[in-house]
Design a protein around this motif. Structure first.
Motif, PDB file in Angstrom:
ATOM      1  N   LYS A 107      -4.352  -2.631  -7.529  1.00 53.13           N
ATOM      2  CA  LYS A 107      -5.568  -2.512  -8.341  1.00 53.13           C
ATOM      3  C   LYS A 107      -6.539  -3.636  -8.034  1.00 53.13           C
ATOM      4  O   LYS A 107      -7.727  -3.474  -8.077  1.00 53.13           O
ATOM      5  CB  LYS A 107      -5.192  -2.529  -9.813  1.00 53.13           C
ATOM      6  CG  LYS A 107      -4.444  -1.266 -10.237  1.00 53.13           C
ATOM      7  CD  LYS A 107      -4.151  -1.285 -11.722  1.00 53.13           C
ATOM      8  CE  LYS A 107      -3.422  -0.008 -12.150  1.00 53.13           C
ATOM      9  NZ  LYS A 107      -3.089  -0.016 -13.600  1.00 53.13           N
ATOM     10  N   ARG A 108      -5.991  -4.821  -7.710  1.00 50.14           N
ATOM     11  CA  ARG A 108      -6.853  -5.945  -7.342  1.00 50.14           C
ATOM     12  C   ARG A 108      -6.085  -6.874  -6.431  1.00 50.14           C
ATOM     13  O   ARG A 108      -4.848  -6.956  -6.521  1.00 50.14           O
ATOM     14  CB  ARG A 108      -7.338  -6.696  -8.583  1.00 50.14           C
ATOM     15  CG  ARG A 108      -6.209  -7.353  -9.385  1.00 50.14           C
ATOM     16  CD  ARG A 108      -6.739  -7.983 -10.659  1.00 50.14           C
ATOM     17  NE  ARG A 108      -5.677  -8.593 -11.441  1.00 50.14           N
ATOM     18  CZ  ARG A 108      -5.260  -9.841 -11.283  1.00 50.14           C
ATOM     19  NH1 ARG A 108      -5.832 -10.602 -10.354  1.00 50.14           N
ATOM     20  NH2 ARG A 108      -4.297 -10.346 -12.037  1.00 50.14           N
ATOM     21  N   LYS A 143      -7.505   3.682   5.127  1.00 50.24           N
ATOM     22  CA  LYS A 143      -7.639   4.907   4.332  1.00 50.24           C
ATOM     23  C   LYS A 143      -8.723   5.807   4.919  1.00 50.24           C
ATOM     24  O   LYS A 143      -8.585   7.042   4.969  1.00 50.24           O
ATOM     25  CB  LYS A 143      -7.986   4.548   2.878  1.00 50.24           C
ATOM     26  CG  LYS A 143      -8.022   5.751   1.933  1.00 50.24           C
ATOM     27  CD  LYS A 143      -6.654   6.418   1.859  1.00 50.24           C
ATOM     28  CE  LYS A 143      -6.589   7.466   0.757  1.00 50.24           C
ATOM     29  NZ  LYS A 143      -7.460   8.599   0.987  1.00 50.24           N
ATOM     30  N   LYS A 144      -9.818   5.207   5.402  1.00 47.06           N
ATOM     31  CA  LYS A 144     -10.874   6.001   6.045  1.00 47.06           C
ATOM     32  C   LYS A 144     -10.344   6.673   7.304  1.00 47.06           C
ATOM     33  O   LYS A 144     -10.689   7.812   7.618  1.00 47.06           O
ATOM     34  CB  LYS A 144     -12.064   5.104   6.395  1.00 47.06           C
ATOM     35  CG  LYS A 144     -12.854   4.630   5.186  1.00 47.06           C
ATOM     36  CD  LYS A 144     -13.979   3.699   5.613  1.00 47.06           C
ATOM     37  CE  LYS A 144     -14.751   3.189   4.394  1.00 47.06           C
ATOM     38  NZ  LYS A 144     -15.823   2.231   4.781  1.00 47.06           N
ATOM     39  N   HIS A 145      -9.489   5.952   8.053  1.00 47.34           N
ATOM     40  CA  HIS A 145      -8.892   6.535   9.263  1.00 47.34           C
ATOM     41  C   HIS A 145      -8.054   7.759   8.908  1.00 47.34           C
ATOM     42  O   HIS A 145      -8.149   8.801   9.569  1.00 47.34           O
ATOM     43  CB  HIS A 145      -8.026   5.488   9.964  1.00 47.34           C
ATOM     44  CG  HIS A 145      -7.201   6.038  11.086  1.00 47.34           C
ATOM     45  ND1 HIS A 145      -7.737   6.388  12.314  1.00 47.34           N
ATOM     46  CD2 HIS A 145      -5.872   6.353  11.162  1.00 47.34           C
ATOM     47  CE1 HIS A 145      -6.785   6.857  13.099  1.00 47.34           C
ATOM     48  NE2 HIS A 145      -5.633   6.854  12.427  1.00 47.34           N
ATOM     49  N   SER A 166      -7.499  -5.829   1.824  1.00 53.02           N
ATOM     50  CA  SER A 166      -8.048  -4.483   1.641  1.00 53.02           C
ATOM     51  C   SER A 166      -7.429  -3.526   2.653  1.00 53.02           C
ATOM     52  O   SER A 166      -7.111  -3.922   3.777  1.00 53.02           O
ATOM     53  CB  SER A 166      -9.568  -4.497   1.798  1.00 53.02           C
ATOM     54  OG  SER A 166     -10.089  -3.185   1.786  1.00 53.02           O
ATOM     55  N   THR A 167      -7.281  -2.282   2.256  1.00 56.28           N
ATOM     56  CA  THR A 167      -6.777  -1.241   3.160  1.00 56.28           C
ATOM     57  C   THR A 167      -7.788  -0.098   3.310  1.00 56.28           C
ATOM     58  O   THR A 167      -7.438   1.004   3.710  1.00 56.28           O
ATOM     59  CB  THR A 167      -5.452  -0.678   2.637  1.00 56.28           C
ATOM     60  OG1 THR A 167      -5.644  -0.180   1.303  1.00 56.28           O
ATOM     61  CG2 THR A 167      -4.373  -1.733   2.635  1.00 56.28           C
ATOM     62  N   SER A 168      -9.040  -0.366   3.002  1.00 57.38           N
ATOM     63  CA  SER A 168     -10.053   0.697   3.011  1.00 57.38           C
ATOM     64  C   SER A 168     -10.267   1.269   4.409  1.00 57.38           C
ATOM     65  O   SER A 168     -10.451   2.483   4.576  1.00 57.38           O
ATOM     66  CB  SER A 168     -11.376   0.165   2.444  1.00 57.38           C
ATOM     67  OG  SER A 168     -11.836  -0.931   3.220  1.00 57.38           O
ATOM     68  N   ASN A 169     -10.229   0.412   5.454  1.00 53.61           N
ATOM     69  CA  ASN A 169     -10.423   0.911   6.818  1.00 53.61           C
ATOM     70  C   ASN A 169      -9.325   1.891   7.210  1.00 53.61           C
ATOM     71  O   ASN A 169      -9.577   2.922   7.848  1.00 53.61           O
ATOM     72  CB  ASN A 169     -10.437  -0.254   7.804  1.00 53.61           C
ATOM     73  CG  ASN A 169     -11.736  -1.035   7.744  1.00 53.61           C
ATOM     74  OD1 ASN A 169     -12.674  -0.620   7.069  1.00 53.61           O
ATOM     75  ND2 ASN A 169     -11.779  -2.169   8.418  1.00 53.61           N
ATOM     76  N   THR A 225      -7.841  -4.155   9.803  1.00 53.68           N
ATOM     77  CA  THR A 225      -8.299  -4.127   8.415  1.00 53.68           C
ATOM     78  C   THR A 225      -8.125  -5.519   7.838  1.00 53.68           C
ATOM     79  O   THR A 225      -7.375  -6.354   8.364  1.00 53.68           O
ATOM     80  CB  THR A 225      -7.515  -3.099   7.579  1.00 53.68           C
ATOM     81  OG1 THR A 225      -8.110  -2.976   6.297  1.00 53.68           O
ATOM     82  CG2 THR A 225      -6.054  -3.508   7.432  1.00 53.68           C
ATOM     83  N   TRP A 255       0.846  -1.193   0.000  1.00 54.80           N
ATOM     84  CA  TRP A 255       0.000   0.000   0.000  1.00 54.80           C
ATOM     85  C   TRP A 255       0.880   1.241   0.000  1.00 54.80           C
ATOM     86  O   TRP A 255       1.908   1.301   0.680  1.00 54.80           O
ATOM     87  CB  TRP A 255      -0.896  -0.030   1.249  1.00 54.80           C
ATOM     88  CG  TRP A 255      -1.939   1.045   1.285  1.00 54.80           C
ATOM     89  CD1 TRP A 255      -2.627   1.569   0.254  1.00 54.80           C
ATOM     90  CD2 TRP A 255      -2.409   1.711   2.464  1.00 54.80           C
ATOM     91  NE1 TRP A 255      -3.504   2.520   0.683  1.00 54.80           N
ATOM     92  CE2 TRP A 255      -3.391   2.639   2.046  1.00 54.80           C
ATOM     93  CE3 TRP A 255      -2.102   1.626   3.816  1.00 54.80           C
ATOM     94  CZ2 TRP A 255      -4.054   3.464   2.934  1.00 54.80           C
ATOM     95  CZ3 TRP A 255      -2.773   2.431   4.692  1.00 54.80           C
ATOM     96  CH2 TRP A 255      -3.731   3.344   4.258  1.00 54.80           C
ATOM     97  N   ASP A 300      -8.367   9.651   6.249  1.00 52.79           N
ATOM     98  CA  ASP A 300      -9.234  10.707   5.711  1.00 52.79           C
ATOM     99  C   ASP A 300     -10.027  11.411   6.815  1.00 52.79           C
ATOM    100  O   ASP A 300     -10.283  12.617   6.726  1.00 52.79           O
ATOM    101  CB  ASP A 300     -10.206  10.117   4.674  1.00 52.79           C
ATOM    102  CG  ASP A 300      -9.487   9.633   3.419  1.00 52.79           C
ATOM    103  OD1 ASP A 300      -8.344  10.109   3.187  1.00 52.79           O
ATOM    104  OD2 ASP A 300     -10.044   8.797   2.694  1.00 52.79           O
TER     105      ASP A 300
END
Length: 614
Positions: A75-76, A52-54, A47-50, A43, A11, A56
């Motif tokens: 990308k995937r 990234k939300k932190h 996935s690293t979405s959690n 997380t 990431w 942001d």
């Protein structure tokens, strides 16, 4: 078997987190930007979405720098079928380069932490011996210029993190003071709040900025307001705690809330003028002012007792001769190696030399002299020998002053000392002083003199009809270790009534209805100073949270069972009793702004002090 790949490894914002462990399908990491409070975040592996939300949400004001030196694309998620293709795409040279960059970045971060935590001189990174010590095959010590750039970036991140955390805090208390060293003056400020979950103090330093010119009240007032404004504190500051200096007192007299002052403050400066003279031209308003309880007790010990003993005809000569011989002993031990060794061999402990600004050190020094088994050793050092009545006086002096020294240690605490400690400490101190009069032969008038000074300097706080007493009482009653045990029995009903009204108010605001309960138990406080042994009272109040007064649990954890009491506790204990935290900041500053480092710029001094403190 090949190591399992996770999305976090490649990431672009990975360098803002530290991987702690892999747990099932998830991973646990620590955010390196949240240095003021270490917390773990979770997380998924793919996935690293959690995370990234932190970034942001919590660190939205931080300018994030993406690292593109990753081994894979995000990308995937990659499957087992892709592993062979990945190995073909990445050349050994590229893989080696990425490994070196990761190792270097990790090394630089650890080196930066070492420099900040141990307050090392910045030029140490340029010393050949230091490079030989820490450099490895894949790591290289950064230059001094690179180090200062990292310090600047870390300081900006820390300041941003502080502002983000302050946005979610409702009530804070600040402390302020001025420190002078090497012909320069610095204005320091710390802020403190109670964590609503753990109910423990959290402390952070806001500033340690250079102050130019005279330390007048208007300069101090503008600095306090400027700092509060720059951190968007606004109405969040419940009180600002300072020492009893006339410049700080006048700053809040002219620009702060109009509150009554105690006798001790009135003696400091009689030329305050009237608030009405300047209210029309007042550009800002400071929060409420709280005098440092530790400094006030220090004034009683260092000034009032000295004045009493010097002016009282009976013990005056004895007091001066005894202290003079102690001073001669301290001076001899400070300037003579032989004298120091004689004392150390006889007492098996080092001799304490008192500090001018800390009365506790004076008490400890006198007590250490009295602990010397054979005071006849002073003959070997060429110091006047103590007479028997002088030894008797000094022992009684230590006996009488011991409760005051214990009280000072209590109110100077930072982690566990809440505003609710003030009244129980003062009342227990006066009670112990009354009991210390037993068997006194020489210092018979000292306990009454101290009690008189306490009642005079804390007159408003000890006035049972005053607002300050009511607030301090609620703060103490909601502390599980005190409750009603520190109050006289004839004051219990009034305290329960005031607490009941406050609990009803909070209950009605929350819109909750509480069932009735009763409970009975005996409680013994384990503290050596607060030796309460009487049983707790039976609950007779109509609000269920008042069962709290009879709960045998004296830990703060019990507050989770009483939500209304918890809210009252948070409201009235939001002020710390003393300005000791900002003085500890200056003690740290003495290590940064040392004589051999006084060429550091004012900005660099502030950065290093705040980074280490925080």
């Amino acid at each position: 078997k090949k190591m399992e790949k996770i999305a976090f490894d490649s990431w672009k914002y990975k360098h803002y987190f530290q991987l702690k462990k892999i747990h099932g399908k998830n991973i646990m990491v620590i955010c390196l930007l949240c240095k003021l409070m270490v917390r773990e975040y979770s997380t998924a592996k793919n996935s690293t979405s959690n995370l990234k939300k932190h970034l942001d949400n919590i660190h939205k004001t931080t300018e994030l720098v993406a690292r593109l030196d990753t081994q894979q694309s995000l990308k995937r998620p990659r499957g087992d079928d892709d592993k062979e293709d990945d190995d073909d795409d990445i050349t050994p040279a590229a893989n080696k380069k990425c490994s070196y960059m990761y190792a270097q970045k990790s090394f630089e971060r650890k080196l930066l932490n070492f420099m900040i935590e141990t307050i090392q001189p910045l030029d140490i990174v340029e010393q050949p011996s230091f490079k030989q010590l820490v450099e490895g095959p894949n790591t290289k010590v950064m230059t001094r210029k690179t180090l200062t750039n990292h310090i600047d970036a870390t300081y900006r991140t820390m300041r941003t993190t502080i502002m983000v955390r302050l946005a979610d805090i409702k009530s804070v208390c600040t402390t302020a003071d001025i420190w002078t060293a090497h012909n320069k003056s610095f204005f320091g400020m710390t802020y403190h709040w109670i964590d609503p979950t753990s109910l423990q103090w959290v402390s952070t330093a806001l500033t340690c900025t250079r102050i130019h010119g005279k330390h007048t009240f208007d300069v101090i007032a503008s600095l306090i307001d400027e700092i509060h404004t720059s951190f968007s504190l606004g109405d969040k500051v419940v009180r600002t705690v300072t020492d009893n200096g006339s410049n700080f007192a006048k700053a809040f007299k002219e620009y702060g809330f109009q509150e009554e002052e105690d006798e001790e403050t009135a003696e400091v400066d009689h030329n305050f003028g009237l608030i009405s003279d300047v209210i029309d031209h007042q550009p800002f308003q400071l929060p409420k002012h709280q005098h440092c309880t530790a400094h006030t007790l220090n004034l009683i010990a260092a000034y009032d007792i000295h004045k009493h003993l010097s002016c009282t005809s009976s013990p005056s000569a004895l007091y001066h001769s005894s202290i003079a011989k102690c001073s001669a002993l301290w001076n001899k031990a400070s300037h003579s190696c032989k004298a120091y060794e004689v004392i150390e061999d006889n007492a098996n402990r080092k001799q304490i030399v008192p500090c001018v600004t800390r009365w506790n050190s004076f008490y400890n020094a006198v007590e250490r002299v009295m602990s010397i088994e054979h005071l006849s050793i002073v003959d070997e050092m060429g110091v006047a020998k103590f007479k028997m009545h002088e030894i008797t006086f000094l022992k009684e002096y230590c006996k009488v002053l011991k409760p005051l020294a214990m009280a000072l240690d209590i109110v100077q605490g930072e982690e566990k000392c809440f505003y609710g400690y003030i009244l129980p400490t003062l009342l227990k101190l006066m009670d112990r002083l009354q009991h210390s009069k037993v068997d006194l032969k020489v210092a018979t008038s000292v306990p009454d003199a101290i009690i008189t000074s306490i009642r005079k300097r804390f007159a408003l706080l000890l006035d049972t009809e005053g607002k300050l007493f009511q607030e301090a009482m609620l703060a103490a009653v909601t502390l599980p270790m005190f409750k009603l045990r520190w109050l006289l029995e004839d004051k219990h009903e009034h305290a329960k009534m005031v607490l009941n009204e406050e609990a009803r108010k909070i209950s009605s605001e929350a819109g909750t209805t509480l069932p009735l309960q009763q409970q009975e138990s005996a409680v013994v406080c384990a503290d050596n100073f607060f030796d309460y042994h009487q049983p707790a009272l039976q609950a007779v109040d109509v609000i269920a949270d008042k069962v709290f007064l009879c709960d045998s649990d004296i830990s703060l954890a019990c507050m989770s069972k009483y939500p209304n009491m918890r809210e009252v506790f948070l409201k009235y204990n939001a002020t710390i009793p003393s300005s000791a935290p900002v003085e500890r900041l200056f003690s740290l500053g003495a290590r940064v702004f040392a004589p051999r480092r006084n060429r550091l710029s004012d900005e660099r001094v502030e950065e290093l002090i705040l980074l280490q403190y925080n």
